[in-house]
Design an enzyme around this catalytic site. Structure first.
Site, short mmCIF file in Angstrom:
data_model
loop_
_atom_site.label_atom_id
_atom_site.label_comp_id
_atom_site.label_asym_id
_atom_site.label_seq_id
_atom_site.Cartn_x
_atom_site.Cartn_y
_atom_site.Cartn_z
N CYS A 86 0.83 -1.21 0.00
CA CYS A 86 0.00 0.00 0.00
C CYS A 86 0.87 1.27 0.00
CB CYS A 86 -1.00 -0.06 1.15
SG CYS A 86 -2.41 1.02 0.82
N HIS A 176 -3.35 -4.93 1.54
CA HIS A 176 -2.67 -5.18 2.83
C HIS A 176 -2.63 -6.67 3.17
CE1 HIS A 176 -2.32 -1.05 4.40
NE2 HIS A 176 -3.38 -0.83 3.64
N GLU A 178 -0.81 -8.11 5.19
CA GLU A 178 -0.50 -8.31 6.61
C GLU A 178 -1.76 -8.24 7.49
OE1 GLU A 178 -0.15 -5.65 4.91
OE2 GLU A 178 -0.56 -3.87 6.13
N1 GLN Z 1 -3.68 6.45 1.01
C1 GLN Z 1 -2.40 6.20 1.58
C2 GLN Z 1 -1.33 6.98 0.86
O1 GLN Z 1 -1.58 7.48 -0.17
C3 GLN Z 1 -2.08 4.73 1.56
C4 GLN Z 1 -3.10 3.99 2.37
C5 GLN Z 1 -2.60 2.74 3.01
O2 GLN Z 1 -1.40 2.49 3.12
N2 GLN Z 1 -3.54 1.99 3.49
O3 GLN Z 1 -0.22 7.07 1.32
#
Ligand code: GLN
Length: 192
Positions: A86, A176, A178
């Site tokens: 992410c 995610h 994890e």
């Molecule tokens: N929206 C976050 C970003 O742009 C990432 C979101 C996340 O890691 N769950 O950094």
């Protein structure tokens, strides 16, 4: 066998990654020491690394300020595995279309932050994932989408948009892994 693992711990889902790494190692009978990394000097000791989700602007700012960013780049140049999830994917990309994120250029992909909408648009989906026999229960939280793929290989798509890639020792996901008890993506990133 014993390994040293690091989870970039400046912000985000740190303990969940540490636990997934511990489970993936325990299954293989491997002893592992997991460090949460907030300062420089530890990454060079690590055999494998995870860069978690969180807020990519914050993670990018802190890893550069603390001198961790160059160590992560050196880790990947040494062909040691990195799983970036992410916000971690955003930081690992070549371009995040956002001046507030100084990307590490570890993957030849561009990403668009928050491409699946806001927190309320978070969702879980069974995802077909290259190398996994059964779909993976992928949790997307304000997830980025990969909007340009250069040399990286696409491992998974959601609605025809790439959401997981790999390149050399780096595996990166928009979602995610994890946050489930399913460690197959950690295993794929670190042990295949
Ligand atoms: N929206 C976050 C970003 O742009 C990432 C979101 C996340 O890691 N769950 O950094």
């Amino acid at each position: 066998m014993s390994l040293v693992a690091g989870v970039i711990g400046v912000q985000g889902n740190v303990s969940e990654h540490a636990e997934a790494i511990e489970r993936a190692c325990a299954t293989r009978g491997i002893d592992v020491e997991v460090h949460e990394i907030r300062t420089s000097g530890i990454v060079p000791e690590c055999d494998l690394l995870a860069m978690p989700g969180g807020e990519s602007t914050t993670i990018s700012r802190l890893i550069h300020r603390e001198g961790i960013a160059d160590e992560i780049v050196a880790h990947v140049e040494a062909e040691k595995p990195l799983l970036a999830t992410c916000a971690g994917l955003i930081v690992a990309a070549s371009d995040a279309h956002d001046d507030r994120v100084e990307t590490l250029n570890l993957l030849d992909v561009d990403v668009e932050r928050n491409a699946f909408g806001r927190q309320k648009d978070s969702f879980e989906a069974p995802l077909e994932f290259a190398g996994l026999a059964e779909p993976f229960p992928a949790v997307f939280i304000r997830a980025p989408v990969i909007d340009h793929v250069g040399d990286a290989e696409v491992l998974a798509e959601w609605n025809d948009r790439p959401v997981a890639v790999c390149e050399g020792p780096v595996v990166a996901t928009s979602f995610h892994p994890e946050l489930t008890n399913d460690d197959r993506i950690h295993e794929l990133a670190f042990f295949s």
